[in-house]
Enzyme design. Sequence first.
Site, PDB file in Angstrom:
ATOM      1  N   VAL A  13      46.219  39.396  45.560  1.00 51.37           N
ATOM      2  CA  VAL A  13      47.430  40.280  45.280  1.00 51.37           C
ATOM      3  C   VAL A  13      48.352  40.470  46.502  1.00 51.37           C
ATOM      4  O   VAL A  13      49.496  40.437  46.419  1.00 51.37           O
ATOM      5  CB  VAL A  13      46.865  41.786  44.940  1.00 51.37           C
ATOM      6  CG1 VAL A  13      47.893  42.946  45.059  1.00 51.37           C
ATOM      7  CG2 VAL A  13      45.825  41.886  43.602  1.00 51.37           C
ATOM      8  N   THR A 123      43.348  48.591  43.782  1.00 55.72           N
ATOM      9  CA  THR A 123      42.855  49.383  42.527  1.00 55.72           C
ATOM     10  C   THR A 123      41.563  50.482  43.116  1.00 55.72           C
ATOM     11  O   THR A 123      40.696  50.148  43.745  1.00 55.72           O
ATOM     12  CB  THR A 123      41.951  48.783  41.507  1.00 55.72           C
ATOM     13  OG1 THR A 123      42.858  47.540  41.017  1.00 55.72           O
ATOM     14  CG2 THR A 123      41.599  49.431  40.387  1.00 55.72           C
ATOM     15  N   GLU A 153      48.520  47.378  40.673  1.00 59.11           N
ATOM     16  CA  GLU A 153      48.904  46.135  40.498  1.00 59.11           C
ATOM     17  C   GLU A 153      48.239  45.619  39.048  1.00 59.11           C
ATOM     18  O   GLU A 153      47.152  45.900  38.930  1.00 59.11           O
ATOM     19  CB  GLU A 153      48.458  45.131  41.595  1.00 59.11           C
ATOM     20  CG  GLU A 153      49.060  43.651  41.262  1.00 59.11           C
ATOM     21  CD  GLU A 153      50.467  43.867  40.825  1.00 59.11           C
ATOM     22  OE1 GLU A 153      51.496  44.054  41.589  1.00 59.11           O
ATOM     23  OE2 GLU A 153      50.752  43.132  39.860  1.00 59.11           O
ATOM     24  N   LEU A 155      48.731  42.278  37.762  1.00 59.32           N
ATOM     25  CA  LEU A 155      49.026  40.997  37.782  1.00 59.32           C
ATOM     26  C   LEU A 155      47.492  40.395  36.954  1.00 59.32           C
ATOM     27  O   LEU A 155      46.363  40.571  37.503  1.00 59.32           O
ATOM     28  CB  LEU A 155      49.453  40.236  38.776  1.00 59.32           C
ATOM     29  CG  LEU A 155      48.552  40.426  40.281  1.00 59.32           C
ATOM     30  CD1 LEU A 155      47.493  39.565  40.065  1.00 59.32           C
ATOM     31  CD2 LEU A 155      49.357  40.154  41.307  1.00 59.32           C
ATOM     32  N   LYS A 206      45.461  52.460  35.933  1.00 54.10           N
ATOM     33  CA  LYS A 206      44.762  51.110  35.850  1.00 54.10           C
ATOM     34  C   LYS A 206      43.362  51.132  35.847  1.00 54.10           C
ATOM     35  O   LYS A 206      43.097  50.056  34.907  1.00 54.10           O
ATOM     36  CB  LYS A 206      44.823  51.024  37.602  1.00 54.10           C
ATOM     37  CG  LYS A 206      44.515  49.733  38.150  1.00 54.10           C
ATOM     38  CD  LYS A 206      45.091  48.515  37.473  1.00 54.10           C
ATOM     39  CE  LYS A 206      44.179  47.284  38.078  1.00 54.10           C
ATOM     40  NZ  LYS A 206      44.943  45.794  37.180  1.00 54.10           N
ATOM     41  N   ALA A 254      36.155  35.773  21.354  1.00 56.53           N
ATOM     42  CA  ALA A 254      34.817  36.070  21.573  1.00 56.53           C
ATOM     43  C   ALA A 254      34.065  35.008  22.366  1.00 56.53           C
ATOM     44  O   ALA A 254      34.699  33.817  22.814  1.00 56.53           O
ATOM     45  CB  ALA A 254      33.873  35.741  20.309  1.00 56.53           C
ATOM     46  N   CYS A 262      37.970  41.745  38.973  1.00 57.92           N
ATOM     47  CA  CYS A 262      38.653  43.190  38.254  1.00 57.92           C
ATOM     48  C   CYS A 262      37.791  43.905  37.448  1.00 57.92           C
ATOM     49  O   CYS A 262      37.088  44.982  37.976  1.00 57.92           O
ATOM     50  CB  CYS A 262      40.080  43.092  37.986  1.00 57.92           C
ATOM     51  SG  CYS A 262      41.089  42.766  39.447  1.00 57.92           S
ATOM     52  N   LYS A 322      38.047  32.223  35.136  1.00 62.00           N
ATOM     53  CA  LYS A 322      38.812  31.959  34.059  1.00 62.00           C
ATOM     54  C   LYS A 322      39.725  30.621  34.655  1.00 62.00           C
ATOM     55  O   LYS A 322      39.562  30.272  35.600  1.00 62.00           O
ATOM     56  CB  LYS A 322      39.920  33.428  33.857  1.00 62.00           C
ATOM     57  CG  LYS A 322      40.735  33.388  35.175  1.00 62.00           C
ATOM     58  CD  LYS A 322      41.536  34.782  35.033  1.00 62.00           C
ATOM     59  CE  LYS A 322      42.442  34.433  33.925  1.00 62.00           C
ATOM     60  NZ  LYS A 322      43.687  35.633  34.075  1.00 62.00           N
TER      61      LYS A 322
HETATM   62  N1  LIG Z   1      42.673  39.951  42.045  1.00 58.59           N
HETATM   63  C1  LIG Z   1      43.308  40.402  41.217  1.00 58.59           C
HETATM   64  O1  LIG Z   1      43.644  39.579  39.930  1.00 58.59           O
HETATM   65  C2  LIG Z   1      43.753  41.977  41.002  1.00 58.59           C
HETATM   66  C3  LIG Z   1      44.803  42.397  40.196  1.00 58.59           C
HETATM   67  C4  LIG Z   1      45.186  43.823  40.275  1.00 58.59           C
HETATM   68  C5  LIG Z   1      44.659  44.482  41.128  1.00 58.59           C
HETATM   69  N2  LIG Z   1      43.873  44.013  42.125  1.00 58.59           N
HETATM   70  C6  LIG Z   1      43.198  44.805  43.101  1.00 58.59           C
HETATM   71  O2  LIG Z   1      43.951  44.690  44.294  1.00 58.59           O
HETATM   72  C7  LIG Z   1      43.063  44.810  45.483  1.00 58.59           C
HETATM   73  C8  LIG Z   1      42.751  43.498  46.185  1.00 58.59           C
HETATM   74  O3  LIG Z   1      42.245  42.247  45.447  1.00 58.59           O
HETATM   75  P1  LIG Z   1      42.410  40.996  45.782  1.00 58.59           P
HETATM   76  O4  LIG Z   1      41.678  40.157  44.799  1.00 58.59           O
HETATM   77  O5  LIG Z   1      43.709  40.527  46.213  1.00 58.59           O
HETATM   78  O6  LIG Z   1      41.426  41.127  46.952  1.00 58.59           O
HETATM   79  P2  LIG Z   1      41.036  39.978  48.031  1.00 58.59           P
HETATM   80  O7  LIG Z   1      39.328  39.940  48.376  1.00 58.59           O
HETATM   81  O8  LIG Z   1      41.252  38.387  47.483  1.00 58.59           O
HETATM   82  O9  LIG Z   1      41.836  39.836  49.218  1.00 58.59           O
HETATM   83  C9  LIG Z   1      41.813  41.133  50.218  1.00 58.59           C
HETATM   84  C10 LIG Z   1      42.205  40.950  51.522  1.00 58.59           C
HETATM   85  O10 LIG Z   1      42.391  41.828  52.537  1.00 58.59           O
HETATM   86  C11 LIG Z   1      41.919  41.277  53.774  1.00 58.59           C
HETATM   87  N3  LIG Z   1      41.526  42.783  54.457  1.00 58.59           N
HETATM   88  C12 LIG Z   1      40.365  43.614  54.229  1.00 58.59           C
HETATM   89  N4  LIG Z   1      40.790  44.849  54.941  1.00 58.59           N
HETATM   90  C13 LIG Z   1      41.963  44.464  55.754  1.00 58.59           C
HETATM   91  C14 LIG Z   1      42.583  45.266  56.775  1.00 58.59           C
HETATM   92  N5  LIG Z   1      41.939  46.611  57.158  1.00 58.59           N
HETATM   93  N6  LIG Z   1      43.666  44.755  57.132  1.00 58.59           N
HETATM   94  C15 LIG Z   1      44.316  43.616  57.101  1.00 58.59           C
HETATM   95  N7  LIG Z   1      43.526  42.798  55.913  1.00 58.59           N
HETATM   96  C16 LIG Z   1      42.241  43.423  55.411  1.00 58.59           C
HETATM   97  C17 LIG Z   1      40.890  40.856  53.480  1.00 58.59           C
HETATM   98  O11 LIG Z   1      40.486  39.924  54.585  1.00 58.59           O
HETATM   99  C18 LIG Z   1      41.075  39.823  52.425  1.00 58.59           C
HETATM  100  O12 LIG Z   1      41.849  38.694  52.661  1.00 58.59           O
HETATM  101  C19 LIG Z   1      41.886  45.196  45.074  1.00 58.59           C
HETATM  102  O13 LIG Z   1      41.773  46.488  45.014  1.00 58.59           O
HETATM  103  C20 LIG Z   1      41.759  44.692  43.379  1.00 58.59           C
HETATM  104  O14 LIG Z   1      41.002  45.462  42.484  1.00 58.59           O
HETATM  105  C21 LIG Z   1      43.356  42.606  42.060  1.00 58.59           C
END
Ligand SMILES: NC(=O)c1ccc[n+]([C@@H]2O[C@H](COP(=O)([O-])OP(=O)(O)OC[C@H]3O[C@@H](n4cnc5c(N)ncnc54)[C@H](O)[C@@H]3O)[C@@H](O)[C@H]2O)c1
Length: 460
Positions: A13, A123, A153, A155, A206, A254, A262, A322
């Site tokens: 994200v 989230t 978000e 996406l 969300k 299915a 997520c 996926k």
């Molecule tokens: N991946 C998806 O498809 C998606 C879609 C919508 C929402 N979200 C939500 O978005 C959020 C992030 O998801 P993601 O998949 O990108 O996570 P991710 O685990 O891929 O990335 C998180 C990043 O944050 C960094 N991080 C953690 N703590 C930190 C800090 N204090 N300072 C700086 N960097 C820090 C980590 O090192 C990591 O690189 C989650 O809450 C997720 O539920 C994800």
Amino acid sequence: MVKSISVIGAGYVGLVTAACFAELGHRVTLLEIDGERLNALEQGVLPVHEPDLPELWQRHWAGGRLRLTSDYEQGLDGSEFVFIAVGTPSTRNGRPDLRWVRSAARGIAEAANGPIIVVNKSTVPVGTADLVAGIIARYKRSNHNFAVVSNPEFLREGLAVFDFLHPIRVVVGSADVNAAQAVAQLYEPLGCPIILCDARTAELSKYASNAFLAARISFINEIALLCDKLGVNVVDVARVVGMEPRCGDGYLGAGLGWGGSCLPKDVRGLIYMAASRGVSAPLIRSVLRVNLRQPRMVVAKLQKLLGSTKGKTVGILGLSFKPNSDDMREASSLSVISLLQEQGCRIKAYDPVAMKTAAKLMPTVTYCADAYEVAEGSDALILVTEWDEFKELDMRRISSSMNCPILIDGRNLYDPEQMIKAGFIYEGVGRGEISRKQPKAALVKHKIQLELEAVESIQS
Ligand SMILES: NC(=O)c1ccc[n+]([C@@H]2O[C@H](COP(=O)([O-])OP(=O)(O)OC[C@H]3O[C@@H](n4cnc5c(N)ncnc54)[C@H](O)[C@@H]3O)[C@@H](O)[C@H]2O)c1
């Protein structure tokens, strides 16, 4: 107008948010604490596989609109907005783990040297905007104004850049109307509806969206189970249901069920949130239960065809949760492979992009160069992830190279009749009519082989 934006967290994200805001013309600083990720990015290597992201990243990195740092003071210097995009995985009881959100909030409080709008993109459960505001009030070093806005978000991995730049809607929730409007303005060029609401509504919507998507898949999987018993094809049933505008046709495939970073954690998070307020949420619990059943159900189909699976070689096509993503978090392949290994199967696998991550999680699997190598000498194939390249395979070549041409199509990717013509003993999910059409000769030949093996094992 060009804004200065910081994004915390270089994950799926955060990277997409940073690159897309740069694409919209803003100056963006990405703050990441993981040294390995940061080093890779500094050398132009993206730590995740996401279509269109490398080009976007490269363009704005080279053009100077994107900066990288691990230092909060540097990262927030002069920023008007800071987006929190850190992970919020489940704890053992389903509660979302907010430690990274808390540490990001504290980092902002201690480092920001001017007024800033803190935007929660992660989230997070209802009440987290207040939690973040509380942490900032406690640790802030300046007297400047900090507003907190919730902007969840939506996406999809694999389509993340497209989704960010062409959103169906953007949700902006805050008690601070001016801050919410300032965040909404960032999205105005995208021309989508922007829903302004309070932070709690944004946070819950969300979870509700993700739980609803998961519910649709679990629903069709329940129907698929019935289809198998009744000799009906679930793909046709889903098409009929999906043509009804009151239902809609998305998320009605299915198969092995939903996984990823997520849906599973957000469904569990919603159940936890409900339970902690005394709401039992039986429907949402069932959505999760049905999903847990799917890998077992697919493995049971294989057992039924193979007889004993012990000592058999099973080929797995696709490992990521996926297609078009390398994300292995809660991927169905993990459950399927673990169930098969418990039964004493040897596993060969191929995935176009996820094998590096998969190898760290499943070191005993034999990883192959392509689907043909997986098929060679295997006793069965299971299609787990519906990558486009698997649609283009020479299926006759595949079936004829196998020890036993069983194909379990865990995503209903293939046309059953074509697979039977290509020489397979085919099983999909909820395609009950197929077993009646399988050429008897293939099944009889296969059964004879099983009987011979049984006799041999008695004699030895
Ligand atoms: N991946 C998806 O498809 C998606 C879609 C919508 C929402 N979200 C939500 O978005 C959020 C992030 O998801 P993601 O998949 O990108 O996570 P991710 O685990 O891929 O990335 C998180 C990043 O944050 C960094 N991080 C953690 N703590 C930190 C800090 N204090 N300072 C700086 N960097 C820090 C980590 O090192 C990591 O690189 C989650 O809450 C997720 O539920 C994800």
